[in-house]
Design a protein around this motif. Sequence first.
Motif, PDB file in Angstrom:
ATOM      1  N   VAL C  66       0.867  -1.182   0.000  1.00  0.00           N
ATOM      2  CA  VAL C  66       0.000   0.000   0.000  1.00  0.00           C
ATOM      3  C   VAL C  66       0.903   1.231   0.000  1.00  0.00           C
ATOM      4  N   THR C  67       0.294   2.380  -0.178  1.00  0.00           N
ATOM      5  CA  THR C  67       1.037   3.630  -0.030  1.00  0.00           C
ATOM      6  C   THR C  67       0.776   4.143   1.378  1.00  0.00           C
ATOM      7  N   ILE C  68       1.834   4.392   2.134  1.00  0.00           N
ATOM      8  CA  ILE C  68       1.673   4.882   3.505  1.00  0.00           C
ATOM      9  C   ILE C  68       2.345   6.245   3.628  1.00  0.00           C
ATOM     10  N   ASP C  69       1.588   7.225   4.066  1.00  0.00           N
ATOM     11  CA  ASP C  69       2.096   8.595   4.224  1.00  0.00           C
ATOM     12  C   ASP C  69       2.909   9.029   3.010  1.00  0.00           C
ATOM     13  N   GLY C  70       2.362   8.742   1.849  1.00  0.00           N
ATOM     14  CA  GLY C  70       2.991   9.210   0.618  1.00  0.00           C
ATOM     15  C   GLY C  70       4.101   8.346   0.072  1.00  0.00           C
ATOM     16  N   VAL C  71       4.473   7.300   0.774  1.00  0.00           N
ATOM     17  CA  VAL C  71       5.533   6.421   0.277  1.00  0.00           C
ATOM     18  C   VAL C  71       4.897   5.146  -0.289  1.00  0.00           C
ATOM     19  N   GLY C  72       5.165   4.880  -1.556  1.00  0.00           N
ATOM     20  CA  GLY C  72       4.524   3.758  -2.235  1.00  0.00           C
ATOM     21  C   GLY C  72       5.149   2.416  -1.892  1.00  0.00           C
ATOM     22  N   ASN C  73       4.446   1.339  -2.274  1.00  0.00           N
ATOM     23  CA  ASN C  73       4.932  -0.038  -2.141  1.00  0.00           C
ATOM     24  C   ASN C  73       5.451  -0.397  -0.755  1.00  0.00           C
ATOM     25  N   ARG C  74       4.693  -0.070   0.285  1.00  0.00           N
ATOM     26  CA  ARG C  74       5.117  -0.481   1.629  1.00  0.00           C
ATOM     27  C   ARG C  74       4.351  -1.734   2.043  1.00  0.00           C
ATOM     28  N   GLN C  75       5.019  -2.608   2.765  1.00  0.00           N
ATOM     29  CA  GLN C  75       4.375  -3.843   3.199  1.00  0.00           C
ATOM     30  C   GLN C  75       3.491  -3.571   4.417  1.00  0.00           C
ATOM     31  N   ALA C  76       2.185  -3.631   4.194  1.00  0.00           N
ATOM     32  CA  ALA C  76       1.245  -3.300   5.264  1.00  0.00           C
ATOM     33  C   ALA C  76       1.330  -4.274   6.428  1.00  0.00           C
ATOM     34  N   CYS C  77       1.778  -5.508   6.160  1.00  0.00           N
ATOM     35  CA  CYS C  77       1.796  -6.485   7.256  1.00  0.00           C
ATOM     36  C   CYS C  77       2.993  -6.290   8.174  1.00  0.00           C
ATOM     37  N   LEU C  78       3.970  -5.482   7.744  1.00  0.00           N
ATOM     38  CA  LEU C  78       5.154  -5.264   8.580  1.00  0.00           C
ATOM     39  C   LEU C  78       5.169  -3.888   9.238  1.00  0.00           C
ATOM     40  N   CYS C  79       4.143  -3.066   8.966  1.00  0.00           N
ATOM     41  CA  CYS C  79       4.116  -1.722   9.557  1.00  0.00           C
ATOM     42  C   CYS C  79       3.000  -1.648  10.585  1.00  0.00           C
ATOM     43  N   GLU C  80       3.288  -1.002  11.691  1.00  0.00           N
ATOM     44  CA  GLU C  80       2.220  -0.795  12.660  1.00  0.00           C
ATOM     45  C   GLU C  80       1.421   0.442  12.300  1.00  0.00           C
ATOM     46  N   MET C  85      -2.264   8.222  10.413  1.00  0.00           N
ATOM     47  CA  MET C  85      -1.571   7.672   9.245  1.00  0.00           C
ATOM     48  C   MET C  85      -2.462   7.771   8.001  1.00  0.00           C
ATOM     49  N   GLN C  86      -1.832   8.111   6.868  1.00  0.00           N
ATOM     50  CA  GLN C  86      -2.574   8.189   5.603  1.00  0.00           C
ATOM     51  C   GLN C  86      -2.222   6.972   4.763  1.00  0.00           C
ATOM     52  N   VAL C  87      -3.187   6.109   4.570  1.00  0.00           N
ATOM     53  CA  VAL C  87      -2.943   4.891   3.789  1.00  0.00           C
ATOM     54  C   VAL C  87      -3.755   4.969   2.505  1.00  0.00           C
ATOM     55  N   GLU C  88      -3.141   4.553   1.407  1.00  0.00           N
ATOM     56  CA  GLU C  88      -3.866   4.532   0.136  1.00  0.00           C
ATOM     57  C   GLU C  88      -3.635   3.215  -0.574  1.00  0.00           C
ATOM     58  N   THR C  89      -4.577   2.848  -1.424  1.00  0.00           N
ATOM     59  CA  THR C  89      -4.401   1.673  -2.272  1.00  0.00           C
ATOM     60  C   THR C  89      -3.196   1.895  -3.176  1.00  0.00           C
ATOM     61  N   GLN C  90      -2.386   0.871  -3.340  1.00  0.00           N
ATOM     62  CA  GLN C  90      -1.262   0.944  -4.276  1.00  0.00           C
ATOM     63  C   GLN C  90      -1.790   0.522  -5.643  1.00  0.00           C
ATOM     64  N   LEU C  91      -1.979   1.514  -6.512  1.00  0.00           N
ATOM     65  CA  LEU C  91      -2.527   1.188  -7.829  1.00  0.00           C
ATOM     66  C   LEU C  91      -1.404   0.892  -8.810  1.00  0.00           C
ATOM     67  N   GLY C  92      -1.234  -0.357  -9.151  1.00  0.00           N
ATOM     68  CA  GLY C  92      -0.221  -0.741 -10.138  1.00  0.00           C
ATOM     69  C   GLY C  92       1.170  -0.296  -9.732  1.00  0.00           C
ATOM     70  N   ARG C  93       1.908   0.168 -10.735  1.00  0.00           N
ATOM     71  CA  ARG C  93       3.284   0.573 -10.485  1.00  0.00           C
ATOM     72  C   ARG C  93       3.348   1.789  -9.575  1.00  0.00           C
ATOM     73  N   ARG C  94       4.410   1.855  -8.837  1.00  0.00           N
ATOM     74  CA  ARG C  94       4.644   2.999  -7.966  1.00  0.00           C
ATOM     75  C   ARG C  94       5.052   4.214  -8.813  1.00  0.00           C
ATOM     76  N   ASP C  95       4.739   5.402  -8.294  1.00  0.00           N
ATOM     77  CA  ASP C  95       5.173   6.637  -8.929  1.00  0.00           C
ATOM     78  C   ASP C  95       6.473   7.044  -8.236  1.00  0.00           C
ATOM     79  N   ILE C  96       7.534   7.379  -8.982  1.00  0.00           N
ATOM     80  CA  ILE C  96       8.803   7.653  -8.275  1.00  0.00           C
ATOM     81  C   ILE C  96       8.731   8.886  -7.384  1.00  0.00           C
ATOM     82  N   ALA C  97       7.755   9.733  -7.652  1.00  0.00           N
ATOM     83  CA  ALA C  97       7.627  10.893  -6.774  1.00  0.00           C
ATOM     84  C   ALA C  97       6.958  10.496  -5.459  1.00  0.00           C
ATOM     85  N   LYS C  98       6.492   9.238  -5.372  1.00  0.00           N
ATOM     86  CA  LYS C  98       5.817   8.780  -4.158  1.00  0.00           C
ATOM     87  C   LYS C  98       6.564   7.644  -3.517  1.00  0.00           C
TER      88      LYS C  98
END
Lengths: 482, 368, 98
Positions: C66-80, C85-98
Amino acid sequence: MTSHIEYERRYDVVVIGAGPAGLASATSLAEAGLNVVVLDEQTAPGGQIYRSATRSPISDPKILGTEYYRGAELVAAFEASGAKYVPQAIVWSVSPGWDVGVSVRGHSFLISADAVILATGAQERPFPIPGWTLPGVMTAGAAQILLKTSGVVPDGEIVLAGCGPLLWLLAAQYLRANAKIACVLDTTPRSNWTKAIGYLPGFALSPLAAKGAKLLLEVKSSTRVIANVDSIKAVGESGLNAVEFTRNGTTQKPIGAKTLLLHQGVIPNVNLSMAIGCEHVWDDTQLCFRPVTDEWGETSKRGIFVAGDGAWIGGAVVAEHAARLTALKVADRLGKIAAGELSNRASRDRAAKQRLVRGRAFLDKLYTPAKQFRVPEGETIVCRCEEVTARQLRDVVALGCAGPNQAKAFLRCGMGPCQGRMCGVTVTETIADARKVSVEEVGYYNIRFPIKPISLGEFAAIPTTDEAMKTVVRELPPGVTS
Amino acid sequence: MTVDPDVVVIGGGVIGSAISLGLAMRGKRVTVLDGADIAHRASRGNFSLIWVQSKGLGMPGYADWARKAALSWPVFAEQLERLSGVDLAFIQPGGLHLTLSEGELEARKRVFIRLREQCGGVDPYPWEILDAAQVKRMLPEVGPTVTGASYCPLDGQANSLRLLRALHIGGNRSNVSYRPLHIVTTIEHRGGEFVIKTDKGTFTAGKVVLTAGHDNARLGPMVGLDVPVRPQKGEILVTEKVRPFLYYPTINVRQTDEGGVQLGDSVEETGFDDTVDLRVLSAIAGRITKMFPLLENVNIVRTWGALRVMPRDGKPIYDQSKTCPGAFVATAHSGVSMASVHMLEVPRMIAAGALDAELSCFTSERFQ
Amino acid sequence: MTRIASCKSRTQVKFQFNGETLTAFNGDSVAAALLASNAGPFRTTPVSHAPRNPYCMMGICFDCLVTIDGVGNRQACLCEVTDGMQVETQLGRRDIAK
Ligand SMILES: Cc1cc2nc3c(=O)[nH]c(=O)nc-3n(C[C@H](O)[C@H](O)[C@H](O)COP(=O)(O)OP(=O)(O)OC[C@H]3O[C@@H](n4cnc5c(N)ncnc54)[C@H](O)[C@@H]3O)c2cc1C
Ligand code: FES
C-alpha cells in the motif's frame, strides 16, 4: 522519516530472527558472556509461532492454547539475559567478514560479527491452485497471525483447506474463538497413511502424539471435515465467492465462502543462506531445499550457522534445542566454553531434540502434500508477483529451457519483490516434472542480495571505497561501453 | 537416423541464437549446443542497450559496424517480432551519457573528436554534446549536479530477456535444433568435417560456429582460432516497477518497458567471480542518486553481477579458421546492439563460407 | 473480517484509507487494521491490474503493498498503524515521486 538511530556496529554474534531459535540461542550466548544482538523485522519478539506472545490482545488464554504462552517465558529469559534486541530490523545482506547489512526504519548500516546465526525460520509452502491470488484467499498462517496479534477473524463463511498440523491447530483456535468454519477440506492423500504407518511407534512415544490426537478430535467433533479432497479451485471476480473441489476425483457441490485459508506445511526460508552462498540440498522427505549443516548447525561457510526451522522443519521446541546447541558451539569457538566441556554440555538438548525428531518422521510422511497441489498445470498462477502461469512455464521448458534461472530470464518468474519466495519451489518442481528429471538436477534460483527490497538511498549510504568508485565512473572509456 | 546438421553452433546465448536463426532462415540445418542453467550467461545479465556512441575508438571499422547494426535494428526487430510473436520493446530515441563534472563532459567530447580524427576527419555517426539545460528538457527528472551529456540519435534499447526468448522461439519455429545441457568437450577437424563431442553425445557437421562466450577461449584453439577473451564483471541494480519517467536510455540508467529501472554498471576485473560487492553497488547507487535524486526512495528488488565476454582490446572478434576451413568464431561484448547484424548479415557470410572484407578488421590476428 | 469478543481493551487509533477515516487499535499492523475494517483491495498488480489483499501476513509475499504517508509499495503487514496515518491503495506501479 525517523531520525537516524545510532547502533553499535560490532558484536561477537549477530542472530537474525527473534523466534524460538533466535531467542534461545541469543539467551544462551549472552549468558555465556558474549556480546550478542538479535535483529528481527517484526515489531515484537516471538517469531511466527509466538507472534505477539508478550502483547496479544486476546484475553481468554484457552483460545490460543497453553503452548502459545511458552513464548512469553522465552522472551522473559531473553530480556533478562542482556542480549540486545532490535525490532523492525530487516536484514538484507551478509557479506564475508561477516558484515550484516540491516535496514531499520528506512536507514541501512552494516554490523560486523565473528559469527552469524540465521534463525529466520520457515515460510508456508506455496499452494498454487486456480484462484489463489484472489482477495479472500490467504494462508492459514496469515489467519493465525491476525488472530494472535489483533484478535481478528474472518466474518462470514470460512473454508480451511490443505494438510498439516497447523491447519488443525488453526481450526481448533477458530472454533474456540467462535469463528464460523463452513468446513475443512482435508487434502492429505489417503496413500500417505501406508507410507507413514512404519513411523507410528516413534511418533506415539513423542510428546507430539497426545497433543495431535486431542486437536484432531476437537476439530472433527465440531465441524465438517471432508477428506480425500484432490483438487480445489477458488472462484470469484474481485474477491472469493466460492470454493469448488473434487473428492476422490468426483466434483462436489461448491461451497459459498468469502474466506479460504490454505496450508500445506512449511519450508525453510532459504533466501538468506542461499545468497550467502551456503551449500543446499533438496530434502526428499520434507520436499524442500535446505542448507547443509553439521550437527551444530554450521553451514558450509565457516561462521555462518542456521538454527531452527531454517535448517530443518522440526517445530518450535526442536528449534529451541537446536538453537541452544548452536549457541554452545559458537560460544566454544569464541573461547567461552572450558576445554573438553562442549560435548558434555550438549547432551541434554541433544537427547531432547532427538526424541522430537523421531516423532517428526511420522508427520512428515503423513502430511506430504499431494503432487497436484505442488506441481500445477494450465492457467494456474505460479509466480504471483509477475503473474506467470504453469502453462507458460511448461511452454518454455518445451522450448529447451532447462532450469529456473533460464525460466526466470524468459518469463520473469521470480523477479518480483518477493524474490522467488512464493514461486521458487513450485518452479523447480514443475520444471523437474516437465523434464522428467530429479529436482536436484533442476536446481534453484540464483539468489542475490538484497534479500529484501531496500531503497537506492540506503544502498548509497553503505560505505564505499575509491577503488569501487573507479569501477563505475567512466571518464575515459575503457575501450568499451555497454 | 537423424540427418547431420549443416552447421553446429556452440553456445545459445544472444549471439549464437541470432546467428543460428539467421542460418536457419537461409535454409541451413542448424543444431545449437548450449550449457547448463547456472552457466555464466551474459545474455541474461546485460544492460540491454543498443549503443553506438563511443564505439570504434581505435578501430574505425567497428564504428561502421556498430552504425550498421543500429540502423538495421528496426528491420530486425520487425522480422523477429513477426516470427516469434514476442514484443521486443525496442525503441531508438537516441541515448545519453550523463556526466557529473565538467571534466567528465570534456572527456566525452574528446572521445568523439578523436574518433573523427581516426575516421579520416568524418564522424562515423552523429553525436552532440548537450549542456545541463538541454539535458533537463529531455529528462526533466535529472538532478542539479548533472553537468551535461553526450547524445547519439542512433542509440536505443530493447528488452534483452525477451530478445533472447524471441530468438529461441524463432529458432524453434525455423527448425533450429536447440540442445541445452550439452557441454562441448572437444572439437576435431577430420576429413573436412567437424566432430563435436559433448557430455551427451557426438555431433558432426561441415561447419562449426563458436559463440560460446567465455568458453571460446578454450574451444578456439581446437579449430585453429585464437580467441583471447576474459571475464569482466558488471554489477547492476534493478528497482521495483515504477511508472514511466525516463524517455531516453542513458549509459547507466534505463527504464524497462515493464517499469523497473536498471542502474549500472561497473567495470571490474575479478575473474570468474560474479558475486555482487556492496561497495560497488553503493558506488553505483551514490552516482545514480545524484543523476536522478527522485530515485533515492525507490526500492531495489534485485542486483546481480554478470560477466562480460571481453576481448583483449574490447572490440568484437569475428574470424574464420585458416587451418580448419568452415570453423568460425563470433564474440562481442555488445551482443544486444549487434543482434541485428548477427541475424541479418553474419549468417549470410557463414553460409557462403567466408566472412566479408568488412569484418576483416575483427580478425584475432590483430592481437599477434 | 471482525474482532473476536475475547479481547483486552487497547488504545484506539484513527487513520485514513483512501480518504476515509477508520479506527484500529494500538499494536495492529496496517494490514490487520485494514482487514478488520473490511477495507480493500490493498493494491492492484502492475502486470494485469488484478486486485490483491494480504496472503502471508509475514513479509514474504508482497501482496499487501500500500502507499503509507505518501511512500509507495510499503508492506502493510510489517508496519504498525499509527494515529493520523494516511494509507492509500497501491494502484499498479509505484510513482517515483511517491
Ligand atoms: C505462519 C506460520 C504459523 C505457524 N504456526 C504454528 C503454530 O501455531 N504452532 C506450531 O507448533 N508451529 C507453528 N508454526 C511452525 C513454527 O513457527 C516453527 O516451528 C517455529 O517458529 C520455528 O522457530 P524459528 O525460530 O526457527 O523461526 P520463526 O519463529 O519463524 O522466527 C524467525 C524470525 O526471523 C525473522 N526474520 C526472517 N527473515 C528476516 C530478515 N531478513 N531480517 C530480519 N528478520 C528476519 C522473522 O521475522 C521471524 O521473527 C508456524 C509456522 C508459520 C510459518
Ligand atoms: S501479506 Fe505477505 S508480505 Fe505482507
